[in-house]
Motif scaffolding. Structure first.
Motif, PDB file in Angstrom:
ATOM      1  N   TYR A  38       0.998  -1.280  -0.016  1.00 36.74           N
ATOM      2  CA  TYR A  38      -0.058   0.246  -0.287  1.00 36.74           C
ATOM      3  C   TYR A  38       0.911   1.089   0.185  1.00 36.74           C
ATOM      4  O   TYR A  38       2.045   1.101   0.456  1.00 36.74           O
ATOM      5  N   GLN A  40       0.823   5.152   0.971  1.00 39.87           N
ATOM      6  CA  GLN A  40      -0.135   6.283   1.557  1.00 39.87           C
ATOM      7  C   GLN A  40       0.355   7.026   1.604  1.00 39.87           C
ATOM      8  O   GLN A  40       2.189   8.113   2.511  1.00 39.87           O
ATOM      9  N   ARG A  44      -3.696  11.127   3.245  1.00 41.74           N
ATOM     10  CA  ARG A  44      -4.180  10.652   3.357  1.00 41.74           C
ATOM     11  C   ARG A  44      -4.727   9.074   3.144  1.00 41.74           C
ATOM     12  O   ARG A  44      -3.763   8.355   3.923  1.00 41.74           O
ATOM     13  N   ALA A  45      -6.227   8.212   3.039  1.00 42.12           N
ATOM     14  CA  ALA A  45      -5.783   6.811   3.351  1.00 42.12           C
ATOM     15  C   ALA A  45      -5.086   6.159   1.924  1.00 42.12           C
ATOM     16  O   ALA A  45      -4.417   6.445   1.296  1.00 42.12           O
ATOM     17  N   PRO A  46      -4.486   5.122   3.088  1.00 39.00           N
ATOM     18  CA  PRO A  46      -3.128   3.891   2.296  1.00 39.00           C
ATOM     19  C   PRO A  46      -4.719   3.565   1.180  1.00 39.00           C
ATOM     20  O   PRO A  46      -5.889   3.264   0.859  1.00 39.00           O
TER      21      PRO A  46
END
Lengths: 111, 117
Positions: A38, A40, A44-46
């Motif tokens: 992921y 990130q 921000r969101a992953p």
């Protein structure tokens, strides 16, 4: 404390290649569970960039690639760009914990 | 376009219970996905909290299992998280995520919960 270990930081100049390792054990990566990665961005969101060890979701540039061997996995970023500056996390499943686990996270800095 | 949206109180007093909901837009929570909660303390890494299938089957992080309850409300198309006996260590951004096969393919924007008296 995470069971998946990543280097705290890696850095590279624009255009260079950097790699991020994710070291696990026989109860997670070594037990053939898939590794996912992921990205990130700050605040921000992953977002998944690699799933199933080496697969890229639609829209993720082919500058990102993943691999897995034994009890470790790696994420490679080639042609490093300024907007690749972010935190990166690996994720897998651990049979001893009977649950999903994340890596400790790696901050990528573009010099 | 499928979207997830977390909501709930931004401040919880210890040793109370943290309660959050995650609304699912553009998909049914009864579809063939698991739905998960993940949290991230300020400046720290990601921690998987647990997950649920629409049938009600759950899996929890062993380190949080005694304090966590995840549920689904099919009529409202949302999932919920309850974390009891909170302390300052539970201060974090809480995310809900949809699990596509084995990875978290869709995330909400996250909601910050501060535990403080």
């Amino acid at each position: 404390q995470s069971v998946l270990t990543q280097p705290p930081s890696v850095s590279g100049a624009p255009g260079q290649r950097v790699t991020i390792s994710c070291t696990g054990s026989s109860s997670n990566i070594g037990a053939t569970y898939d590794v996912h990665w992921y990205q990130q961005l700050p605040g921000r969101a992953p977002k998944v960039i690699i799933y199933g060890n080496s697969n890229r979701p639609s829209g993720v540039p082919d500058r990102f690639s993943g691999s897995k061997s034994g009890t470790s996995a790696s994420l490679a970023i080639t042609g490093l760009q300024a907007d690749d500056e972010a935190d990166y996390y690996c994720q897998s499943y651990d049979s001893s914990l009977s649950g999903r686990v994340f890596g400790t996270g790696t901050k990528v800095t573009v010099l | 376009q499928v979207q997830l949206q977390e909501s709930g109180p931004g401040l919880v007093k210890p040793p109370g219970t943290l309660s959050l909901t995650c609304a699912v837009f553009g998909d049914s929570i009864s579809s063939s996905y698991w739905w998960s909660w993940v949290r991230q303390p300020p400046g720290m890494g990601l921690e998987w909290i647990g997950e649920i299938y629409h049938s009600g089957v759950t899996n929890y992080n062993p380190s949080l299992k005694s304090r966590v309850t995840i549920s689904v409300d099919k009529s409202r198309n949302q999932l919920s998280l309850k974390l009891s006996s909170v302390t300052a260590a539970d201060t974090a951004v809480y995310y809900c995520a949809r699990i596509d096969r084995a990875y978290m393919g869709l995330w909400g924007q996250g909601t910050l919960v501060i535990v403080s008296s």
